[in-house]
Each structure stands twice: as C-alpha cells, then as structure tokens.
Design a protein around this motif. Structure first.
Motif, PDB file in Angstrom:
ATOM      1  N   GLN A   2      79.668-121.434  42.408  1.00  0.00           N
ATOM      2  CA  GLN A   2      78.625-122.178  41.707  1.00  0.00           C
ATOM      3  C   GLN A   2      77.241-121.944  42.300  1.00  0.00           C
ATOM      4  O   GLN A   2      76.226-122.068  41.616  1.00  0.00           O
ATOM      5  N   GLU A 158      90.180-110.622  44.558  1.00  0.00           N
ATOM      6  CA  GLU A 158      89.695-111.987  44.398  1.00  0.00           C
ATOM      7  C   GLU A 158      88.306-112.191  44.994  1.00  0.00           C
ATOM      8  O   GLU A 158      87.559-113.054  44.545  1.00  0.00           O
ATOM      9  N   VAL A 161      83.429-111.250  43.207  1.00  0.00           N
ATOM     10  CA  VAL A 161      83.223-112.470  42.428  1.00  0.00           C
ATOM     11  C   VAL A 161      82.183-112.337  41.319  1.00  0.00           C
ATOM     12  O   VAL A 161      82.073-113.215  40.458  1.00  0.00           O
ATOM     13  N   GLN A 182      87.892-115.376  33.995  1.00  0.00           N
ATOM     14  CA  GLN A 182      87.176-116.624  33.732  1.00  0.00           C
ATOM     15  C   GLN A 182      86.126-116.947  34.790  1.00  0.00           C
ATOM     16  O   GLN A 182      85.014-117.350  34.458  1.00  0.00           O
ATOM     17  N   ASP A 183      86.448-116.775  36.066  1.00  0.00           N
ATOM     18  CA  ASP A 183      85.538-117.189  37.128  1.00  0.00           C
ATOM     19  C   ASP A 183      84.610-116.079  37.610  1.00  0.00           C
ATOM     20  O   ASP A 183      83.815-116.284  38.527  1.00  0.00           O
ATOM     21  N   PHE A 184      84.696-114.899  37.018  1.00  0.00           N
ATOM     22  CA  PHE A 184      83.845-113.780  37.415  1.00  0.00           C
ATOM     23  C   PHE A 184      82.466-113.957  36.791  1.00  0.00           C
ATOM     24  O   PHE A 184      82.342-114.233  35.598  1.00  0.00           O
ATOM     25  N   LEU A 185      81.421-113.786  37.590  1.00  0.00           N
ATOM     26  CA  LEU A 185      80.054-114.033  37.126  1.00  0.00           C
ATOM     27  C   LEU A 185      79.356-112.731  36.753  1.00  0.00           C
ATOM     28  O   LEU A 185      79.370-111.769  37.526  1.00  0.00           O
ATOM     29  N   ALA A 203      75.631-115.768  34.021  1.00  0.00           N
ATOM     30  CA  ALA A 203      75.509-116.820  35.036  1.00  0.00           C
ATOM     31  C   ALA A 203      74.089-116.992  35.540  1.00  0.00           C
ATOM     32  O   ALA A 203      73.822-117.922  36.305  1.00  0.00           O
TER      33      ALA A 203
END
Length: 295
Positions: A2, A158, A161, A182-185, A203
C-alpha cells in the motif's frame, strides 16, 4: 504494498557550480516533496544522474536523503544495471534497513532477449532481501520488456511486487492491468499518461515533475485514484504544458530548470548532459511564475 500507491518522485541530484553534490539543496528538495504531500521517494533513479555519480557520491546522496527524510515517507532505492552479477552482489552486500523496495531497470545497451530479461530479474528476485519494482523504459534501454515477460515474473516471484511502466504505450499498460495478479502494482513511469493509467486501474506514478509541483501533482493522482475524474483532469490540463517542457531537451535538465526558478536548487548538470537552451528556460520560468500566482 500500500505504501507504493500514489505518487513517488524520482529525486534529482543537485550540484554546486563546481559540480560537487549540493547536499543542502538536496535536503530542500526532499523537504519540498514531503511537505507537498507525495507518498514516497525514489533515490538514485535515472533522474538522479546516477550514471555520472561515483560510488562515494551515491552513498552521500543516500545518506543525505535518509537523514533528511527521518522516516517520514517510504524510500525506494534504484539498484539495477546490465551486469546481472554486479547487481546481485550489491543486493547481497548492501544494508536495506531504510528501504521499502528496490527499483531495478531492465538491462540496457546489451539488449537481451525476453528470456534473458526474465533470467536477469529471476536472479535479482532470488537475491533481494526486500521487494522488487521492475522498471521498463525502452527509450533508454533499447529493448521493451513485454507484458508476457512482466506477467511471468509477477506470477513466479512473490517479491516482485510492481512495475514502473515507462514505455509510453497506454495499450501495453492496459494489457498489464487487465492480466496482472491481483496484488501486483502497475505504476506509471510517464508523467503525461499517469492519470489515464490510474483511471484504467494503475497504482500511481513514479514522477519527475511531481518533485517540482508536489502538491498539485500528488493531489491529481489521489483524485484519480478516488475516481474524481473532472477535478483530476483540471490539474492535468494545467500541468501538461510543463510536463512537455521538462522533457523537451532531456531529463533532468528540465526539472532542474524548474528548481532553479523556484529558488530551491541550482540548474547545474554533469556532462554529457547540458542545460536547456535560453528559449526553453524562459518558457519554464514563465510557467513557474504562473503556477506561483495560481497558488
């Protein structure tokens, strides 16, 4: 991650007239960016004239920014190159306690295949003790990291990112946004299309102009993230004139001219980079004066 959502700024390295690193000006630039509301700081990227700094000067820049920041914002460190073994060695020997992630550019000059790019970042991911942001900038590397390669790396490791996507190709960026984990920016590396990328699901941005106009630019990106489109584009259309100008005769010559007219840092560069010409300098001065009156 975040902490990497919003506006990061790729900080310049200010120089004195004798070409030494101006640490006092660097402190002012850091504080100007922090006070202006950006979300994180990027150290020793291309905008920092990284290629023209000695190893000792790089450590001085890092130390100055870390001490000035005082933990206020997350820090990202540029650690990349076209010699994979050298990059891996730095990752294994440097203390990364002060850093949120590294930003690592796709190998330049030797123009590896897509498989070579994949293997390069595989080695980096396996060696890095902190998260990795890929950096695709074909205009500087002479090779494009394809969406297929990026998505393969994002799926296989992982700690990879994010990507700073600076191909200047909105269609390519949308392919990444459509198919990414989903969590890759997906972070824009182009100031001019940062807002459209955000509205498509990006992002945020790692910006050059954001350090010259941190309040306006970071707020524009936050408005985009919050889907306040009309308000965001109002700022976009005000800044786009200057975005064009700061890249017209090369980076960081343009943004250093902005700092010169803001009274924050000198506009000195190191060869082979040179200052913008008189015409562009006057146009940048006019915009800076206009932006100050607007505030």
């Amino acid at each position: 991650m975040q902490s990497l959502i919003g506006t990061g700024v790729a900080l310049v390295t200010p120089f004195n007239k004798d070409l030494s690193v101006d640490t006092e000006a660097l402190q002012r630039i850091v504080n100007f960016s922090v006070d202006g509301g950006v979300e994180y700081l990027v150290i020793l990227g291309t905008t920092a004239e990284n290629a023209m700094l000695s190893a000792e000067e790089k450590e001085l820049v890092i130390d100055t920014i870390v001490k000035t920041n005082k933990g206020r914002l997350p820090l990202v460190l540029g650690v990349g190159g076209n010699n994979t073994l050298e990059v891996v060695n730095e990752l294994k020997t440097r203390n990364f306690a002060d850093f949120e992630a590294i930003l690592s550019v796709s190998p330049y000059y030797n123009k590896p295949s897509q498989e070579g790019i994949y293997q390069h970042f595989k080695a980096i991911a396996e060696a890095s003790p902190i998260p990795v942001i890929l950096y695709n900038v074909p205009g500087r590397t002479s090779s494009n990291m394809s969406p297929k390669t990026v998505l393969r790396l994002a799926s296989d490791f992982e700690n990879i990112v994010a990507i700073k996507e600076a191909a200047g190709d909105l269609v390519q960026a949308m392919q990444l946004l459509k198919n990414k984990p989903q969590d890759f920016l997906v972070i824009s590396g182009d100031d001019m299309i940062a807002l459209p990328m955000v509205l498509a699901g990006g992002a945020g941005v790692i910006s050059v102009i954001g350090q010259g106009f941190p309040k306006e630019f970071s707020e524009m990106i936050r408005l985009g993230l919050n889907r306040k489109v009309d308000e965001a584009f109002k700022t976009q259309y005000f800044l786009d004139e200057c975005i064009d100008m700061i890249f017209e005769q090369g980076n960081p010559a343009g943004i250093k001219e902005v700092f010169h007219y803001l009274g924050i840092a000198d506009n000195t560069l190191r060869l082979p980079l040179v200052n913008v010409d008189e015409d562009l300098s006057k146009r940048i001065e006019s915009f800076v004066k206009k932006s100050i009156k607007k505030d």
